[in-house]
Design an enzyme around this catalytic site. Structure first.
Site, PDB file in Angstrom:
ATOM      1  N   GLU A   1       0.832  -1.202   0.000  1.00 18.69           N
ATOM      2  CA  GLU A   1       0.000   0.000   0.000  1.00 18.69           C
ATOM      3  C   GLU A   1       0.873   1.260   0.000  1.00 18.69           C
ATOM      4  OE1 GLU A   1      -3.879  -0.344   2.292  1.00 18.69           O
ATOM      5  OE2 GLU A   1      -2.609  -1.739   3.414  1.00 18.69           O
TER       6      GLU A   1
ATOM      7  N   GLY B   1      -0.106   1.881   4.163  1.00 16.12           N
ATOM      8  CA  GLY B   1      -0.541   3.002   3.337  1.00 16.12           C
ATOM      9  C   GLY B   1       0.348   4.220   3.455  1.00 16.12           C
TER      10      GLY B   1
ATOM     11  N   ALA C   1       1.984   2.604   8.241  1.00 13.93           N
ATOM     12  CA  ALA C   1       1.460   3.680   7.409  1.00 13.93           C
ATOM     13  C   ALA C   1       2.282   4.950   7.586  1.00 13.93           C
ATOM     14  CB  ALA C   1       0.001   3.947   7.772  1.00 13.93           C
TER      15      ALA C   1
ATOM     16  N   GLU D   1       7.505   1.476  13.019  1.00 10.20           N
ATOM     17  CA  GLU D   1       6.271   2.080  13.513  1.00 10.20           C
ATOM     18  C   GLU D   1       5.699   3.089  12.518  1.00 10.20           C
ATOM     19  OE1 GLU D   1       5.585   3.746  17.839  1.00 10.20           O
ATOM     20  OE2 GLU D   1       6.447   5.321  16.579  1.00 10.20           O
ATOM     21  N   SER D   2       4.381   3.199  12.493  1.00  8.04           N
ATOM     22  CA  SER D   2       3.713   4.166  11.619  1.00  8.04           C
ATOM     23  C   SER D   2       4.269   5.571  11.830  1.00  8.04           C
ATOM     24  CB  SER D   2       2.213   4.172  11.891  1.00  8.04           C
ATOM     25  OG  SER D   2       1.639   2.930  11.553  1.00  8.04           O
TER      26      SER D   2
ATOM     27  N   GLY E   1      21.479   7.613   8.556  1.00 10.51           N
ATOM     28  CA  GLY E   1      22.132   8.424   9.578  1.00 10.51           C
ATOM     29  C   GLY E   1      21.301   8.682  10.814  1.00 10.51           C
TER      30      GLY E   1
ATOM     31  N   LYS F   1      24.019   4.649  14.856  1.00  7.95           N
ATOM     32  CA  LYS F   1      23.355   5.094  13.637  1.00  7.95           C
ATOM     33  C   LYS F   1      22.617   3.913  13.020  1.00  7.95           C
ATOM     34  CE  LYS F   1      26.194   9.088  12.511  1.00  7.95           C
ATOM     35  NZ  LYS F   1      27.010   9.759  11.479  1.00  7.95           N
TER      36      LYS F   1
ATOM     37  N   ARG G   1       9.271   5.397  17.786  1.00  8.90           N
ATOM     38  CA  ARG G   1       9.640   6.702  18.304  1.00  8.90           C
ATOM     39  C   ARG G   1       9.052   6.876  19.696  1.00  8.90           C
ATOM     40  NH1 ARG G   1      11.833  10.996  16.022  1.00  8.90           N
ATOM     41  NH2 ARG G   1      11.377  10.352  13.884  1.00  8.90           N
ATOM     42  N   ASN G   2       9.890   7.288  20.633  1.00  7.72           N
ATOM     43  CA  ASN G   2       9.435   7.527  22.000  1.00  7.72           C
ATOM     44  C   ASN G   2       8.443   8.689  22.000  1.00  7.72           C
ATOM     45  OD1 ASN G   2       9.473   8.760  24.777  1.00  7.72           O
ATOM     46  ND2 ASN G   2      10.801   6.997  25.164  1.00  7.72           N
TER      47      ASN G   2
END
Length: 344
Positions: free
Chosen positions: A221, A238, A264, A279-280, A287, A304, A318-319
């Protein structure tokens, strides 16, 4: 003359009014054709070796069909049909997989990919762009841009509409090849030269470029950029993106392993190993600084992202509080819904 060829195909195509090739359709291209086939066609075509695209007449097509009847019935049947053509015919013979020198050669290699005879990165496509003319893809086929306005006027005077679908170097794959066992919601988003593996579903917003594709089964998608190959059982959500090597000037081959999920609106600029999840909304470039976490979500070190390229069983996220990109091992493969693909 050598009695071995890398590839051979008989095609019918379109030329502009100056006789330059705009496109070529090869119904049944061959990989490593037999020595008997080469010996049968060489005298008729005047082929003496090397990589050549040789135009031939309908009379020669009939001769080739007769010569090939005892050698290759399928190619003989194709040439019998080509003998009825009102459009230009060409035989493209490649002694080796070398840099391209003509438009018919370029189209043959794109066909080999979409026919699943060769996988992405399995061919030399050096020099492909100058050999693919930018043409108008219309309801009447490929038209040279310098001839388009006149053809549009001619159509209007007949009471017809000449519809222009796109102006591009690459046509859509399904006008040339429809691979078995796939679902493609919007055929305009798959370029000729894409490799679409059996069991692949490409939804409306999915896009697959040339020299790229899927092993299959899989769900696409998002965008599969040039040079990217997606492994079995992977799902591209998507609006997600895979970074190719054309626009950024990089030379890292981006691939997606088996059983991966790119969420997505996420994206990758590194190769993913098997059973990776992104994660979306998270774009991981080479880098990107990534915080490695242990099983208790404690920081181990910061690296990295390129150092994690190709490693299996990783979860990139991502936190939500700090915004830091984090990575941990999750060891849970993403499994596609088998029922979704069973009827391809």
């Amino acid at each position: 003359m050598s009695t071995t060829l890398f590839s051979a195909a008989f095609g019918v195509g379109t030329q502009n009014r100056q006789g330059a090739w705009l496109e070529v359709f090869y119904a049944h291209p061959l990989i490593n054709p037999s020595a008997e086939l080469i010996e049968a066609i060489a005298p008729i075509l005047g082929y003496t070796g090397g990589n050549q695209a040789i135009t031939f007449t309908t009379a020669q097509a009939a001769q080739l069909a007769e010569a090939l009847k005892p050698v290759d019935a399928a190619q003989a049947a194709l040439l019998t049909r080509l003998a009825e053509s009102h459009k230009p015919l060409v035989a493209t013979l490649l002694a080796e997989d070398a840099a391209l020198t003509s438009t018919p050669e370029a189209y043959l290699k794109l066909h080999l990919l979409s026919h699943r005879l060769v996988k992405p990165h399995g061919l030399s496509l050096a020099g492909v762009f100058p050999l693919l003319p930018n043409v108008a893809w219309t309801s009447q086929g490929a038209i040279d841009l310098s001839e388009l306005a006149e053809r549009q006027l001619e159509a209007r005077l007949r009471g017809d509409l000449l519809e222009v679908f796109s102006v591009d170097k690459f046509p859509k794959m399904t006008d040339y090849v429809v691979p078995a066992g796939v679902r493609i919601a919007d055929s305009a988003r798959i370029r000729l030269g894409a490799y679409i593996g059996e069991g692949t579903t490409v939804m409306h917003e999915g896009f697959v470029n040339f020299n790229a594709g899927t092993e299959g089964p899989g769900m696409i998608e998002g965008r599969v950029s040039a040079g990217v190959f997606v492994g079995k059982g992977s799902d591209l959500g998507g609006g997600c993106s895979t970074m190719g090597t054309l626009s950024g000037g990089g030379n890292i081959v981006i691939k997606v392993g088996e059983g991966c999920l790119i969420g997505a609106n996420a994206g990758i600029g590194i190769p993913l190993g098997d059973r990776n999840t992104v994660e979306s909304g998270l774009y991981v470039t080479a880098g990107s600084k990534v915080a490695l976490l242990d099983e208790n979500n404690q920081l181990v070190k910061v690296v990295k992202a390129r150092e994690l390229a190709g490693q299996p069983d990783l979860l990139f996220r991502r936190n939500s509080e700090t915004g830091a990109v984090e990575c941990k091992t999750h060891k849970s493969a993403i499994e596609l819904n088998e029922a979704l693909h069973a009827h391809n």
